[in-house]
Structures are given as structure tokens and as C-alpha cells.
Design a protein around this motif. Sequence first.
Motif, short mmCIF file in Angstrom:
data_model
loop_
_atom_site.label_atom_id
_atom_site.label_comp_id
_atom_site.label_asym_id
_atom_site.label_seq_id
_atom_site.Cartn_x
_atom_site.Cartn_y
_atom_site.Cartn_z
N LEU B 103 30.11 8.83 -32.52
CA LEU B 103 30.01 7.57 -33.52
C LEU B 103 30.98 7.27 -34.20
N ALA B 104 30.95 8.49 -35.12
CA ALA B 104 32.15 8.45 -36.51
C ALA B 104 33.31 8.22 -35.98
N LEU B 105 33.85 8.86 -34.56
CA LEU B 105 35.18 8.54 -34.34
C LEU B 105 35.30 7.36 -33.66
N VAL B 106 34.38 7.06 -33.11
CA VAL B 106 34.69 5.48 -32.29
C VAL B 106 34.61 4.37 -33.37
N THR B 107 33.70 4.45 -34.32
CA THR B 107 33.38 3.40 -35.31
C THR B 107 34.63 3.43 -36.31
N GLY B 108 35.05 4.70 -36.45
CA GLY B 108 36.38 4.91 -37.40
C GLY B 108 37.45 4.18 -36.49
N SER B 109 37.58 4.30 -35.17
CA SER B 109 38.88 3.93 -34.48
C SER B 109 38.77 2.29 -34.76
N LEU B 110 37.56 1.84 -34.30
CA LEU B 110 37.23 0.20 -34.41
C LEU B 110 37.83 -0.31 -35.88
N TRP B 111 37.39 0.51 -36.80
CA TRP B 111 37.96 0.06 -38.24
C TRP B 111 39.05 0.45 -38.55
N GLY B 112 39.82 1.44 -37.94
CA GLY B 112 41.15 1.65 -38.32
C GLY B 112 42.12 0.78 -37.47
N LYS B 113 41.61 0.23 -36.54
CA LYS B 113 42.80 -0.84 -35.78
C LYS B 113 43.02 -2.02 -36.70
N PRO B 114 42.13 -2.74 -37.00
CA PRO B 114 42.41 -4.02 -38.08
C PRO B 114 43.22 -3.35 -39.40
N MET B 115 42.61 -2.26 -39.95
CA MET B 115 43.15 -1.89 -41.22
C MET B 115 44.54 -1.06 -41.44
N TRP B 116 44.52 -0.24 -40.53
CA TRP B 116 45.81 0.51 -40.27
C TRP B 116 46.93 0.19 -39.22
N GLY B 117 46.30 -0.85 -38.48
CA GLY B 117 47.08 -1.34 -37.24
C GLY B 117 47.27 -0.03 -36.07
N THR B 118 46.23 0.74 -36.22
CA THR B 118 46.28 1.81 -34.88
C THR B 118 44.92 2.24 -34.64
N TRP B 119 44.71 2.69 -33.51
CA TRP B 119 43.35 3.03 -33.15
C TRP B 119 43.12 4.68 -33.57
N TRP B 120 44.32 5.23 -33.69
CA TRP B 120 44.04 6.61 -33.89
C TRP B 120 45.40 7.04 -34.45
N VAL B 121 45.44 8.24 -35.31
CA VAL B 121 46.26 8.73 -35.94
C VAL B 121 46.00 10.16 -36.11
N TRP B 122 47.07 11.10 -35.86
CA TRP B 122 46.78 12.46 -35.95
C TRP B 122 46.87 12.98 -37.38
N ASP B 123 45.94 12.59 -38.29
CA ASP B 123 46.06 12.93 -39.62
C ASP B 123 44.94 13.93 -40.04
N ALA B 124 44.92 14.44 -41.03
CA ALA B 124 43.90 15.76 -41.23
C ALA B 124 42.42 15.33 -40.91
N ARG B 125 42.11 14.38 -41.64
CA ARG B 125 40.45 13.81 -41.30
C ARG B 125 40.05 13.52 -40.05
N LEU B 126 41.20 12.70 -39.29
CA LEU B 126 40.73 12.34 -37.97
C LEU B 126 40.66 13.67 -37.14
#
Lengths: 64, 252
Positions: B103-126
Amino acid sequence: MDTLLTFLNMGGYGDFIWPAYVIVTIVLAGLLISSRRFVKAAEAELGSIKQPHQRGRREVGDET
Amino acid sequence: MLHRFANPTRFLRLAAAMQPWMAALTGVMLAFGLYFGLFDSPGDYQQGESVRIMYVHVPSAWMALLCYTALAGSCAVSLIWKHPLADVAARATAPIGAWFTFLALVTGSLWGKPMWGTWWVWDARLTSVLILFFLYLGYMALDNAFDDPGRGARASSILALVGFVNVPIIKFSVDWWNTLHQPASVIKMGGSAIHPSMLMPLLLMGVGFTSYYFWVLLIRIRGEICANKVRSLRLRQVHEQPSADDLSEEAS
């Protein structure tokens, strides 16, 4: 009606906010239901094993 | 005190008494948390209304870490003191933690798309949270990979303990590396950086998710204790049944 649509639109972020809440609801409800089913299945199996086992012991006890 | 409730029968009695309270606390906290989170809290000055995803994303991430800490703690008790209830608690916690991480990964992805412009990024936290998800899956797979449950529990406990190194990495990843993910804002030096109108629903949801975890954990522990009893009774039945060799000897 307009108030409801404005609320659902969430300032243009509704397409991201509502799926997040729906997925969380589905997963948490699903996990709770499957956990309850798991307990019920385990308790039913335990009951079905215990009954013949206890009956068998009683029969052995009757003979003596 | 701990030894007193570590007895499975006594624990089951206590768990049965606690379950309705946990269910009620979960319902009340989530109802208030959702009301304040969705209706009675402001949007963020930068992120707008999308900040409302925080009220499910952050508690899910907290629970993912709390569950793994509980899993590693139970595994340590199981390995050191070989207490059967610790094995049961670890096995009951793992699927709950895995779902919270999902859930943390999926909801984070749904938050990341409008804020960062991407569903996923290979950064340290994710990436470290994704590794946590795989650690949960690995624990469950290893636990079920052996015919002898004792060997499975030992092997999976060692994996869980080794994997615990990932928990502080997740927590401090946003400080140690440059990441897209924002740094800690609820618990930080100098006080929380979140306005009380947003902090209150977040904490209510956090308490609601925590009581949900204990509620489902108690249910699953009861199931695991029953499943253990089934396994041992079946084994006893197999040992009590005369083997084919015994029968042929008797016949001759």
C-alpha cells in the motif's frame, strides 16, 4: 450537485486521490476477511480431527 | 509478566477479550481520521488537494516499518529462546506487513505521478521500501519452503534478522542521499513541520492503522496456533497408525 462534483474532483487530483483510498480500503478489508476465513478453516479442521481422536480414546477407555 | 502471557492458551484468552476493543478503536479512529482528512483539513500550499493521499500513504509506510520491526523482534526471540509463540507471531505479522508495504508503494506512486511527474523513480527511499517488500515475500517463501516447519522458521528468521539492516536505511535514506522523496516532517529535530490541522488527521489515521494491525494480528495468531495444533495432531495420528510392515509381521 456541483458541491459534490467539486469535492470529488479534489482540485483536479481526484484521479489520483480516490484510487489511493479505494485500494487501501480493498486491501485492508480483504486482509481482514481472509484472516477470519483462515481462522475459521483452521478451527473447523481442528474440530474434525479432534472428534474422531477423542471418540477413539473413549472407545479404548470403555474396553478397559 | 511476559512469560505469563507467552503461554498459548492464556494468550488466546487475552486475545479473545482484546479483539472487540481493537475493532472498536480501529473503527472510531479511521472514521475520525477520514472525516478530518477528507473534509476538515486544508489543502497544501504547494501540493494542493493531492496532499490528502498523505493520510493513507504515510500510515501505511509507518506500519510497513513497524511490522518489520515486530517481525525481526519475534524472529530474534524465536532463535534465541526458541519460544513457539514467537514463531507464530512472526508468521502472523509477515503478510500484514507485506500488504502495508504494498500500500505504501502504490499510494506513493499515485502521489508521485502528479507531484513528480513520474509513477516511479529509482531513488534511495523508494528502492529501499521495494527491497523491504521483497524481504517480506522472501521471509514468507522461505518459511513455507521446508517440510519441517522448525527448519523453515529458523531459515526465515535468519533472513528477517539480516534484512532488518534495511529498516534504518529506509528511515535515514532521505538524509543520507539526495532523493525526490521529501525529508522527515512529522518527527524531526525542532518539532513537527506539519500544521496541526493536517497533523491531527494523520495521527488519527496512524493510530487507526496501528490498532487495525493488532486486531488482524490477534486473529491470525489464533489461526496459526490452530494450524499448529492440526499439524501436530495429524503427525500423532500418523505415528499411532500401524505401518504396513507391522501389519504384515502380525499376519505372518
